[in-house]
Design a protein around this motif. Sequence first.
Motif: not given
Length: 253
Positions: A146, A169, A190, A243, A245
């Motif tokens: 997130s 994460r 995320s 990750d 976003r």
Amino acid sequence: MSKFSLTGRVALVTGGARGCGLAFAQGLAEAGADVAVFDMIDPVAEYHEISATLGVKTKFYKIDVTSNENLSEGFAAVKKDFDGKLDIVVACAGVNKNVEFLDTTIEEYEKLFAVNSKGVFFTAQLGAKAMIENGTKHGSIVLVASIASHMAIRSQRSSAYCGTKGSVRAMVAPIAAEMNKHGIRVNSVSPGYVRTEMTAPFPHLLESWKDEIMNGRVAEPDDIKGACVFLASDASRYCTGTDIRVDGGVTMW
């Protein structure tokens, strides 16, 4: 574009009955994957349209990701129902709690941790074991973190939630390092502020979030599913331990 195709692959999405999890399940199905969904709530109508509209196989299982026994039973059922195949796991099941840091109880924290961190970790572990067992050549595990793992949420009091998502994460890179020898990639997504069944009843929040987001609008579920499809597919075959976003720039604003 063929590298984005998931035709012939089997995916499992936890928390896929509605919201972001449902969006990820829809995206994987649109790319051609058969999809199993774990959730504690009954699926919304859009879930039932996936199979009929896209011609893929879908199956729903009422599973509590905080129970390792129940989670293991779910994976065993998927193995049976999908002929032993599993190529993609998306660990999306999560809960939130708006509570002040100084007022957060042990019980509230433990519930958040059980779903958001423990549930994600053991979903990934069982998924990896299943992929190794069936010898998939396209193993991909996507953990759903997130923007709360990157920043404080100004409009909510969510330190415990942010902590649990931060743990998601943080576990991506070490799991990816261990799974590399098995040919299984591990990444995270995320999402930012998304208009879902959970957020729609709070229009004041949706309105206030617009001012925090670089592009000035709250995401629709359709905006976030592409990142999951990318990470699940061969188009991201050189991505592991990272990750993505999908936040409209809110963490950069």
